[in-house]
Scaffold this active site. Sequence first.
Site, PDB file in Angstrom:
ATOM      1  N   HIS A 183     -15.165  -2.112   8.775  1.00 36.19           N
ATOM      2  CA  HIS A 183     -14.583  -2.487   8.428  1.00 36.19           C
ATOM      3  C   HIS A 183     -15.079  -3.233   6.654  1.00 36.19           C
ATOM      4  CE1 HIS A 183     -11.423   0.501   9.329  1.00 36.19           C
ATOM      5  NE2 HIS A 183     -11.494  -0.108  10.234  1.00 36.19           N
ATOM      6  N   GLU A 228      -0.489   8.739   7.031  1.00 38.64           N
ATOM      7  CA  GLU A 228      -0.834   9.639   6.648  1.00 38.64           C
ATOM      8  C   GLU A 228      -2.293  10.655   7.247  1.00 38.64           C
ATOM      9  OE1 GLU A 228      -3.361   7.242   2.836  1.00 38.64           O
ATOM     10  OE2 GLU A 228      -3.982   8.054   4.083  1.00 38.64           O
ATOM     11  N   LYS A 263       0.796  -1.139   0.231  1.00 39.66           N
ATOM     12  CA  LYS A 263       0.053   0.230  -0.132  1.00 39.66           C
ATOM     13  C   LYS A 263       1.170   1.491   0.122  1.00 39.66           C
ATOM     14  CE  LYS A 263      -3.911  -3.152   0.271  1.00 39.66           C
ATOM     15  NZ  LYS A 263      -3.964  -2.704  -1.122  1.00 39.66           N
ATOM     16  N   ARG A 299      -9.103  -7.152  -7.928  1.00 35.83           N
ATOM     17  CA  ARG A 299     -10.068  -8.519  -7.690  1.00 35.83           C
ATOM     18  C   ARG A 299     -10.794  -7.705  -8.443  1.00 35.83           C
ATOM     19  NH1 ARG A 299      -9.800  -6.768  -2.085  1.00 35.83           N
ATOM     20  NH2 ARG A 299     -11.927  -6.457  -2.391  1.00 35.83           N
TER      21      ARG A 299
HETATM   22  C1  MV4 Z   1      -8.427   6.475   6.209  1.00 39.85           C
HETATM   23  C2  MV4 Z   1      -9.704   7.336   7.230  1.00 39.85           C
HETATM   24  C3  MV4 Z   1      -9.142   8.875   7.786  1.00 39.85           C
HETATM   25  N1  MV4 Z   1      -8.036   9.556   6.943  1.00 39.85           N
HETATM   26  N2  MV4 Z   1      -7.140   6.866   5.953  1.00 39.85           N
HETATM   27  C4  MV4 Z   1     -10.303   2.014   6.780  1.00 39.85           C
HETATM   28  C5  MV4 Z   1     -10.127   1.349   5.439  1.00 39.85           C
HETATM   29  C6  MV4 Z   1      -9.009   1.389   4.695  1.00 39.85           C
HETATM   30  N3  MV4 Z   1      -8.488   0.749   3.107  1.00 39.85           N
HETATM   31  C7  MV4 Z   1      -8.452   2.546   5.062  1.00 39.85           C
HETATM   32  N4  MV4 Z   1      -9.267   3.394   6.258  1.00 39.85           N
HETATM   33  C8  MV4 Z   1      -9.658   4.644   6.054  1.00 39.85           C
HETATM   34  N5  MV4 Z   1      -8.816   5.402   5.948  1.00 39.85           N
HETATM   35  C9  MV4 Z   1      -7.307   8.776   5.972  1.00 39.85           C
HETATM   36  N6  MV4 Z   1      -6.186   9.360   5.878  1.00 39.85           N
HETATM   37  C10 MV4 Z   1     -10.458   6.297   7.549  1.00 39.85           C
HETATM   38  C11 MV4 Z   1     -11.021   5.156   6.402  1.00 39.85           C
HETATM   39  C12 MV4 Z   1     -12.066   4.695   7.537  1.00 39.85           C
HETATM   40  C13 MV4 Z   1     -13.231   4.411   6.665  1.00 39.85           C
HETATM   41  C14 MV4 Z   1     -12.418   3.977   5.470  1.00 39.85           C
HETATM   42  C15 MV4 Z   1     -13.788   3.485   4.316  1.00 39.85           C
HETATM   43  C16 MV4 Z   1     -14.839   2.879   5.350  1.00 39.85           C
HETATM   44  C17 MV4 Z   1     -14.750   2.787   6.499  1.00 39.85           C
HETATM   45  C18 MV4 Z   1     -13.630   3.485   7.380  1.00 39.85           C
HETATM   46  C19 MV4 Z   1     -13.934   3.311   8.436  1.00 39.85           C
HETATM   47  C20 MV4 Z   1     -13.419   3.804   9.880  1.00 39.85           C
HETATM   48  C21 MV4 Z   1     -11.691   4.610   8.728  1.00 39.85           C
END
Ligand code: MV4
Length: 444
Positions: free
Chosen positions: A235, A200, A116, A291
């Site tokens: 998630h 980040e 990632k 995928r």
């Molecule tokens: C984040 C974020 C806020 N800021 N990154 C959750 C899944 C993973 N792919 C990354 N995620 C997140 N990354 C930054 N810089 C908040 C989340 C996140 C989230 C993102 C999408 C859907 C649900 C979520 C639930 C909690 C946190």
Amino acid sequence: MISKVLIANRGEIALRIILACKEMGLKTVAVHSEADRDALHVKYADEDVCIGPAASRQSYLSISSIIAAAEITGADAIHPGYGFLAENSHFAEIANECGLTFIGPTPEAIRLMGDKAKAREMAKKSGVPILPGSEGPVKTHSEALEVSRAIGFPVILKAAAGGGGRGMRICAAEGDLQGAFDTARSEADRAFGSADVYVEKYLEHPRHIEIQIFGDTQGRIISLGERECTIQRRHQKLIEESPSPAITQDIRDQMGQAAVQLCEAVKYVNAGTIEFLFQDGAFYFMEMNTRIQVEHPVTEEVTSLDLVKEQIRVASGLPLTMPNGHFRLRGHAMEFRINAEDPVTFAPNPGRIREFHVPGGPGVRVDTAAYRDYIIPPHYDSMIAKLIVKGKDREETMARGRRALDLFIIEGVKTSIPLHRAILDDPRFIRGDISTRFMEDFEW
Ligand code: MV4
């Protein structure tokens, strides 16, 4: 040319792949564990091979057993579905080395996007907006602190080898950083075999919006619009829809172009998804999934495409069937993931399905491998059906969702149907006023 496809998966996606193969006149081979002898994908496939005991590690994750099954049956291609070995670059590589066509991207693309931190670098290099943060992994606490001070708190630490929300730590202020850095690294090391984490800027109330892309071996890459996947819990996505109520045509074009740019940079072939965070009118690259995804039907319903057939075409070296030029989404679609679980505690609830009746009628599609008297094994994930509804606009789609959920009969196990029904009556959901926080505040 491909003539016999081994499906290295189970459940509704194995069935979905069999449907595509049947329409294309291809023979199918199902593989199954000892717990899945009575599974529908086994009944529907032309041939089937038992590849091991119930535990995934010894069956659906066993590369040697699956390759052996392909050789025994004379299959010439493998479709990995989603989950299990779908994003295992080693599996794709071994399949190719054995002369089997892997229906998916190249091992190199899977490996690159699986890291990632590297994917973030590639996005930046190809002009795709990313959130402020570290360049690659941060190796020490003081390096993490330096980056965090420069971009400002809150920040989030993410495992480079993680993804999908595993191995993340949020840091509200400087005082949290040392602890978060240490736990994030040790968790990442244990879960993924790499302690690397990157930093980040943390967004407080983003939406999760992803772009479906497709590339063929002629070098053509197209964007098929977005899916709104903001409604999640722990998630796990609960509801997905397309188009997103938050995205204008202008933003859609920009996100689509960004996604295509990244895929061009890595010469991407087959189906892929670029995930973005979207907040206050701006979007930022989050990660790429190499995928076919659970929620692909939502895109199929608004594009009138069959994405699994396109995957097989592209893997055979044929060009994408979509016409050149601008792609427009038509109507609206929503998917509800129906899990065998307690709708309140979300605890899995496997067991025998005593009664099972799926809704039909205009604009309703159900992707499932469940049936009456089917016993849901406890060894795998709890999703037993996907209800996909479509309509001319979001309002008609939601009305069909309410109607279809009301008429969906599943007895014997608890399901998430009542939760979905409640979300469809929530004023904020109806307005499309949501963020990834939605389920934290949801009361019913
Ligand atoms: C984040 C974020 C806020 N800021 N990154 C959750 C899944 C993973 N792919 C990354 N995620 C997140 N990354 C930054 N810089 C908040 C989340 C996140 C989230 C993102 C999408 C859907 C649900 C979520 C639930 C909690 C946190």
